[in-house]
Design a protein around this motif. Sequence first.
Motif, PDB file in Angstrom:
ATOM      1  N   GLN A 179      10.092  -3.294 -11.642  1.00  0.00           N
ATOM      2  CA  GLN A 179      10.729  -2.102 -12.199  1.00  0.00           C
ATOM      3  C   GLN A 179       9.885  -1.489 -13.321  1.00  0.00           C
ATOM      4  O   GLN A 179       9.930  -0.291 -13.559  1.00  0.00           O
ATOM      5  N   ALA A 180       9.119  -2.350 -14.004  1.00  0.00           N
ATOM      6  CA  ALA A 180       8.293  -1.854 -15.105  1.00  0.00           C
ATOM      7  C   ALA A 180       7.158  -0.971 -14.614  1.00  0.00           C
ATOM      8  O   ALA A 180       6.556  -0.227 -15.408  1.00  0.00           O
ATOM      9  N   LEU A 181       6.835  -1.030 -13.325  1.00  0.00           N
ATOM     10  CA  LEU A 181       5.765  -0.201 -12.767  1.00  0.00           C
ATOM     11  C   LEU A 181       6.239   1.196 -12.403  1.00  0.00           C
ATOM     12  O   LEU A 181       5.435   2.026 -11.967  1.00  0.00           O
ATOM     13  N   GLY A 182       7.526   1.483 -12.542  1.00  0.00           N
ATOM     14  CA  GLY A 182       8.028   2.819 -12.268  1.00  0.00           C
ATOM     15  C   GLY A 182       8.492   2.996 -10.834  1.00  0.00           C
ATOM     16  O   GLY A 182       8.228   2.171  -9.956  1.00  0.00           O
ATOM     17  N   ALA A 183       9.186   4.120 -10.619  1.00  0.00           N
ATOM     18  CA  ALA A 183       9.791   4.377  -9.306  1.00  0.00           C
ATOM     19  C   ALA A 183       8.764   4.594  -8.209  1.00  0.00           C
ATOM     20  O   ALA A 183       9.068   4.424  -7.027  1.00  0.00           O
ATOM     21  N   ALA A 184       7.544   4.974  -8.583  1.00  0.00           N
ATOM     22  CA  ALA A 184       6.521   5.257  -7.572  1.00  0.00           C
ATOM     23  C   ALA A 184       5.596   4.073  -7.324  1.00  0.00           C
ATOM     24  O   ALA A 184       4.550   4.227  -6.676  1.00  0.00           O
ATOM     25  N   ALA A 185       5.968   2.894  -7.814  1.00  0.00           N
ATOM     26  CA  ALA A 185       5.110   1.725  -7.631  1.00  0.00           C
ATOM     27  C   ALA A 185       4.971   1.374  -6.158  1.00  0.00           C
ATOM     28  O   ALA A 185       5.900   1.530  -5.365  1.00  0.00           O
ATOM     29  N   LEU A 186       3.807   0.882  -5.791  1.00  0.00           N
ATOM     30  CA  LEU A 186       3.541   0.433  -4.428  1.00  0.00           C
ATOM     31  C   LEU A 186       3.864  -1.060  -4.372  1.00  0.00           C
ATOM     32  O   LEU A 186       3.255  -1.866  -5.076  1.00  0.00           O
ATOM     33  N   LEU A 187       4.843  -1.434  -3.520  1.00  0.00           N
ATOM     34  CA  LEU A 187       5.354  -2.797  -3.487  1.00  0.00           C
ATOM     35  C   LEU A 187       5.215  -3.395  -2.092  1.00  0.00           C
ATOM     36  O   LEU A 187       5.336  -2.696  -1.077  1.00  0.00           O
ATOM     37  N   THR A 188       4.982  -4.690  -2.038  1.00  0.00           N
ATOM     38  CA  THR A 188       4.870  -5.382  -0.745  1.00  0.00           C
ATOM     39  C   THR A 188       6.221  -5.419  -0.024  1.00  0.00           C
ATOM     40  O   THR A 188       6.265  -5.580   1.199  1.00  0.00           O
ATOM     41  N   SER A 189       7.316  -5.292  -0.744  1.00  0.00           N
ATOM     42  CA  SER A 189       8.646  -5.348  -0.135  1.00  0.00           C
ATOM     43  C   SER A 189       9.029  -4.043   0.553  1.00  0.00           C
ATOM     44  O   SER A 189      10.034  -4.007   1.273  1.00  0.00           O
ATOM     45  N   ARG A 190       8.267  -3.001   0.361  1.00  0.00           N
ATOM     46  CA  ARG A 190       8.575  -1.717   0.980  1.00  0.00           C
ATOM     47  C   ARG A 190       7.839  -1.569   2.306  1.00  0.00           C
ATOM     48  O   ARG A 190       6.754  -2.128   2.512  1.00  0.00           O
ATOM     49  N   GLU A 191       8.422  -0.765   3.176  1.00  0.00           N
ATOM     50  CA  GLU A 191       7.758  -0.439   4.436  1.00  0.00           C
ATOM     51  C   GLU A 191       6.531   0.433   4.155  1.00  0.00           C
ATOM     52  O   GLU A 191       6.503   1.187   3.163  1.00  0.00           O
ATOM     53  N   PRO A 192       5.507   0.367   5.020  1.00  0.00           N
ATOM     54  CA  PRO A 192       4.303   1.180   4.792  1.00  0.00           C
ATOM     55  C   PRO A 192       4.608   2.662   4.594  1.00  0.00           C
ATOM     56  O   PRO A 192       3.990   3.313   3.733  1.00  0.00           O
ATOM     57  N   GLN A 193       5.572   3.199   5.372  1.00  0.00           N
ATOM     58  CA  GLN A 193       5.875   4.617   5.233  1.00  0.00           C
ATOM     59  C   GLN A 193       6.467   4.934   3.873  1.00  0.00           C
ATOM     60  O   GLN A 193       6.216   6.008   3.298  1.00  0.00           O
ATOM     61  N   GLU A 194       7.250   4.016   3.330  1.00  0.00           N
ATOM     62  CA  GLU A 194       7.803   4.223   1.987  1.00  0.00           C
ATOM     63  C   GLU A 194       6.702   4.227   0.941  1.00  0.00           C
ATOM     64  O   GLU A 194       6.700   5.051   0.015  1.00  0.00           O
ATOM     65  N   ASN A 195       5.760   3.311   1.070  1.00  0.00           N
ATOM     66  CA  ASN A 195       4.644   3.284   0.131  1.00  0.00           C
ATOM     67  C   ASN A 195       3.762   4.527   0.269  1.00  0.00           C
ATOM     68  O   ASN A 195       3.281   5.063  -0.739  1.00  0.00           O
ATOM     69  N   LEU A 196       3.561   4.997   1.476  1.00  0.00           N
ATOM     70  CA  LEU A 196       2.747   6.203   1.676  1.00  0.00           C
ATOM     71  C   LEU A 196       3.422   7.432   1.071  1.00  0.00           C
ATOM     72  O   LEU A 196       2.750   8.329   0.554  1.00  0.00           O
ATOM     73  N   GLN A 197       4.746   7.473   1.148  1.00  0.00           N
ATOM     74  CA  GLN A 197       5.460   8.589   0.531  1.00  0.00           C
ATOM     75  C   GLN A 197       5.266   8.571  -0.982  1.00  0.00           C
ATOM     76  O   GLN A 197       5.033   9.613  -1.609  1.00  0.00           O
ATOM     77  N   ARG A 198       5.356   7.390  -1.563  1.00  0.00           N
ATOM     78  CA  ARG A 198       5.126   7.278  -3.001  1.00  0.00           C
ATOM     79  C   ARG A 198       3.674   7.562  -3.348  1.00  0.00           C
ATOM     80  O   ARG A 198       3.385   8.130  -4.403  1.00  0.00           O
ATOM     81  N   LEU A 199       2.753   7.183  -2.469  1.00  0.00           N
ATOM     82  CA  LEU A 199       1.341   7.499  -2.692  1.00  0.00           C
ATOM     83  C   LEU A 199       1.121   9.003  -2.745  1.00  0.00           C
ATOM     84  O   LEU A 199       0.370   9.497  -3.605  1.00  0.00           O
ATOM     85  N   ASP A 200       1.767   9.756  -1.859  1.00  0.00           N
ATOM     86  CA  ASP A 200       1.618  11.214  -1.875  1.00  0.00           C
ATOM     87  C   ASP A 200       2.101  11.792  -3.202  1.00  0.00           C
ATOM     88  O   ASP A 200       1.491  12.730  -3.734  1.00  0.00           O
ATOM     89  N   TRP A 201       3.201  11.250  -3.743  1.00  0.00           N
ATOM     90  CA  TRP A 201       3.680  11.737  -5.036  1.00  0.00           C
ATOM     91  C   TRP A 201       2.656  11.437  -6.131  1.00  0.00           C
ATOM     92  O   TRP A 201       2.366  12.282  -6.979  1.00  0.00           O
ATOM     93  N   LEU A 202       2.100  10.257  -6.097  1.00  0.00           N
ATOM     94  CA  LEU A 202       1.102   9.876  -7.102  1.00  0.00           C
ATOM     95  C   LEU A 202      -0.147  10.763  -7.011  1.00  0.00           C
ATOM     96  O   LEU A 202      -0.662  11.244  -8.028  1.00  0.00           O
ATOM     97  N   LEU A 203      -0.623  10.980  -5.795  1.00  0.00           N
ATOM     98  CA  LEU A 203      -1.847  11.764  -5.618  1.00  0.00           C
ATOM     99  C   LEU A 203      -1.664  13.235  -5.987  1.00  0.00           C
ATOM    100  O   LEU A 203      -2.645  13.950  -6.211  1.00  0.00           O
TER     101      LEU A 203
END
Length: 425
Positions: A269-293
């Motif tokens: 949780q300390a990494l923020g809502a856009a953190a990339l986590l192993t517990s998330r599906e790849p598509q969820e992480n990619l969505q957060r990656l787009d927000w970060l980029l």
Amino acid sequence: MPRRRRIKAPVLSRLTWAWLGSLVLFAGAVGVFVYSARTGEGPGRIALPVDHIEIFARNTPPAPGTEERIEAPVLREPPAGAQQLAQAPSGEETEDGLVLIYPGANDLRTDEEDGLLYDESDLEPEDDGVRYSADDVIITIPGARKATSVTAASLTPVARPIPDPDSALLRVTALGKTPRVAADGRRPVSYYAKPFDGARSKPRVAIVVGGLGLNAAVTERAIDDLPPEISLSFAPYAKNLDFWTKKARDAGHEVLIELPMESYGANAQALGAAALLTSREPQENLQRLDWLLARFGGYFAATNYMGAKFSADADALAPILERLKNSGVGYVDDTGAAARSAGGLPLATVTRMIPAAIDDADLRQVQRELAALESAAERDGFALGKTYAYAATIDEIASWSRGLEKKGIAQAPASALLRTAAPGR
């Protein structure tokens, strides 16, 4: 013998001579004016940005019996109100006969083509269109030929700025504009990288300073005090990122975006809502990656923040690195695990992590790591260090950088150490 009478000029004759003298002076002034108008050797104007004025401390006389020490001039920011002063259409004559004119809105009009402001009275018929902005101080110098736009003088070499974000290198997504490869083949990893002009025969050292944007004072210090070869990495949750990253690029620093990733034993949780986590599906992480980029533009690469656990999971990391590769950006990894999943991606692996210096003990550790970085560069031909922004660390790196040339080591931007990773795991 009759006395000779002294002949005195009549009063009318004296007045006549005075009038003749005035006419001669007037004729001379007219002649100078006509000569200046015909030859163009009259007063000219020079545009000087207000925010680049160098302010020097005035010298005060030493007290009797004391030794006077002359310090090097210090560049400072302009005083508060300098920008407001630039808007007033007033002038001030200096002791050297220079006239400082501060153009205001009434004196300037907008050029429809480039949006810049310029004073119509400053454009001579033969002029090719000198432009002034409302932030310019126009200095009139007697004897100058014509209006000339110049860059403010500096005591240090002027760094070549990094280009601003190019719309051709951006794609529009639901979460904002993210990088892409342009239709003409240009890639952000090359377009926004700082050119390296050093001798490649020398050992090369590069450093990335991260965590910027969260503390305004430390961020400004890093941008202003570190040499432009130091690459600067910005936290995605910071405010005013467009402002800070432009300031960094204008100072010649190439910039990176930080990607918060899951680490061992850390609170996700300390990494923020856009953190990339192993517990998330790849598509969820990619969505957060787009927000970060999409947080800001103009960066040549991304880098991890934390991320030991996420980087060790090839299934979680591979889609992220694939997206970066397809977007045309590079990646700087400090975990040592990304190379296994980075097929075809421009990648650089950090050689030494430099600790943040909070006290003197930490500062000594910073010095030891910088020395180890030099040794690694001399052994392998190149080395990459990474640290996070603390005032004492910034000061130590700035001081250390000034001595590299004497040691035969070239300071390089991080982009100069990128290598294309081999395909496959």
